[in-house]
Design a protein around this motif. Sequence first.
Motif, PDB file in Angstrom:
ATOM      1  N   GLU A  37     107.580 -12.849  20.925  1.00  0.00           N
ATOM      2  CA  GLU A  37     106.378 -13.656  20.714  1.00  0.00           C
ATOM      3  C   GLU A  37     105.460 -13.629  21.929  1.00  0.00           C
ATOM      4  N   ILE A  38     106.050 -13.758  23.114  1.00  0.00           N
ATOM      5  CA  ILE A  38     105.257 -13.752  24.341  1.00  0.00           C
ATOM      6  C   ILE A  38     104.490 -12.439  24.480  1.00  0.00           C
ATOM      7  N   GLU A  39     105.173 -11.316  24.204  1.00  0.00           N
ATOM      8  CA  GLU A  39     104.523 -10.018  24.349  1.00  0.00           C
ATOM      9  C   GLU A  39     103.461  -9.801  23.275  1.00  0.00           C
ATOM     10  N   CYS A  40     103.716 -10.284  22.057  1.00  0.00           N
ATOM     11  CA  CYS A  40     102.703 -10.189  20.997  1.00  0.00           C
ATOM     12  C   CYS A  40     101.467 -11.014  21.355  1.00  0.00           C
ATOM     13  N   ARG A  41     101.702 -12.179  21.944  1.00  0.00           N
ATOM     14  CA  ARG A  41     100.572 -13.024  22.340  1.00  0.00           C
ATOM     15  C   ARG A  41      99.749 -12.340  23.428  1.00  0.00           C
ATOM     16  N   ARG A  42     100.432 -11.771  24.398  1.00  0.00           N
ATOM     17  CA  ARG A  42      99.715 -11.087  25.483  1.00  0.00           C
ATOM     18  C   ARG A  42      98.922  -9.902  24.937  1.00  0.00           C
ATOM     19  N   ALA A  43      99.555  -9.126  24.060  1.00  0.00           N
ATOM     20  CA  ALA A  43      98.875  -7.970  23.475  1.00  0.00           C
ATOM     21  C   ALA A  43      97.678  -8.402  22.645  1.00  0.00           C
ATOM     22  N   ALA A  44      97.825  -9.471  21.866  1.00  0.00           N
ATOM     23  CA  ALA A  44      96.731  -9.954  21.029  1.00  0.00           C
ATOM     24  C   ALA A  44      95.551 -10.422  21.877  1.00  0.00           C
ATOM     25  N   GLN A  45      95.849 -11.102  22.963  1.00  0.00           N
ATOM     26  CA  GLN A  45      94.782 -11.583  23.842  1.00  0.00           C
ATOM     27  C   GLN A  45      93.995 -10.424  24.435  1.00  0.00           C
ATOM     28  N   TRP A  46      94.717  -9.401  24.907  1.00  0.00           N
ATOM     29  CA  TRP A  46      94.028  -8.240  25.468  1.00  0.00           C
ATOM     30  C   TRP A  46      93.292  -7.451  24.385  1.00  0.00           C
ATOM     31  N   PHE A  47      93.872  -7.334  23.213  1.00  0.00           N
ATOM     32  CA  PHE A  47      93.240  -6.606  22.114  1.00  0.00           C
ATOM     33  C   PHE A  47      91.889  -7.218  21.764  1.00  0.00           C
ATOM     34  N   VAL A  48      91.854  -8.534  21.573  1.00  0.00           N
ATOM     35  CA  VAL A  48      90.604  -9.214  21.220  1.00  0.00           C
ATOM     36  C   VAL A  48      89.611  -9.154  22.378  1.00  0.00           C
ATOM     37  N   ARG A  49      90.116  -9.313  23.582  1.00  0.00           N
ATOM     38  CA  ARG A  49      89.238  -9.264  24.758  1.00  0.00           C
ATOM     39  C   ARG A  49      88.553  -7.903  24.878  1.00  0.00           C
ATOM     40  N   LEU A  50      89.303  -6.831  24.654  1.00  0.00           N
ATOM     41  CA  LEU A  50      88.730  -5.494  24.757  1.00  0.00           C
ATOM     42  C   LEU A  50      87.786  -5.205  23.599  1.00  0.00           C
TER      43      LEU A  50
END
Length: 254
Positions: free
Chosen positions: A190-203
Amino acid sequence: VCWNAALAEATGEYVWIQQDDDMLADDYIEKMAALFQGNPECTTAAGLAVAFDLDGNILDTEPRTKNFRPRYMAGHELVLGMVRGDQSLFGAPGTIFAIKRDVLVEAGGYQRSIEQSQLYGIVPFGVTGFDETAILYWRRHEGQINLMLSARGWIGIKEVWSCLKECEIERRWQIFGADVAREVVSHFTEIECRRAAQWFVRLLAARKFSGAWRILVLIWYHRQFWPIVIVRARGELLIDVPRRLLKLIIRRGF
């Protein structure tokens, strides 16, 4: 690769890596050795990380909110406390643990996902020591390689997933119970999915589509990824985009 080559040459009892832009209090190493020597069961040790900038200014604000734990505690209790929401037990902006050399060697040495491999794959299986008077000055600045790589979509997804397999996280956590092992792996994911999602939307919002694509192709199939993307995207649309439009309007004088 280089760190493991150094580990193979090391002959001391304890091992720790210092990044080249950080600094230590004069007595930091002495206090880490004292933690190991003060408890034969201690396999990992850490001091207090204090962030500072390129000019030497302390960035951390008071009062402190993390790293409130005893001098010694069972490593799995530290990690489980974090997993279950107690964010006061531990916090560090990077790899901070000194480790008994033989323990690190037995664990397979340094993994590419170094922070996760140590926190979930080494710390839990022994006593961990902490000395809040041992200060590690952790330099924060825009030129950090990890920040530059993340801004291009290289956020270490492959390395994180390989950590679960190579460190055998679920299997080794079974000694604390099957339910606990599943809980830890679920939290890890979950932590890694959250981090990836945050960067995905940011980019995506920054129109860095190649970086967003790098993230998407490696994590799109994780069901925990998409709900976080939707929430983050909604925030971008409702907050960040109108704010940028307002700045553009003001800049153009409309």
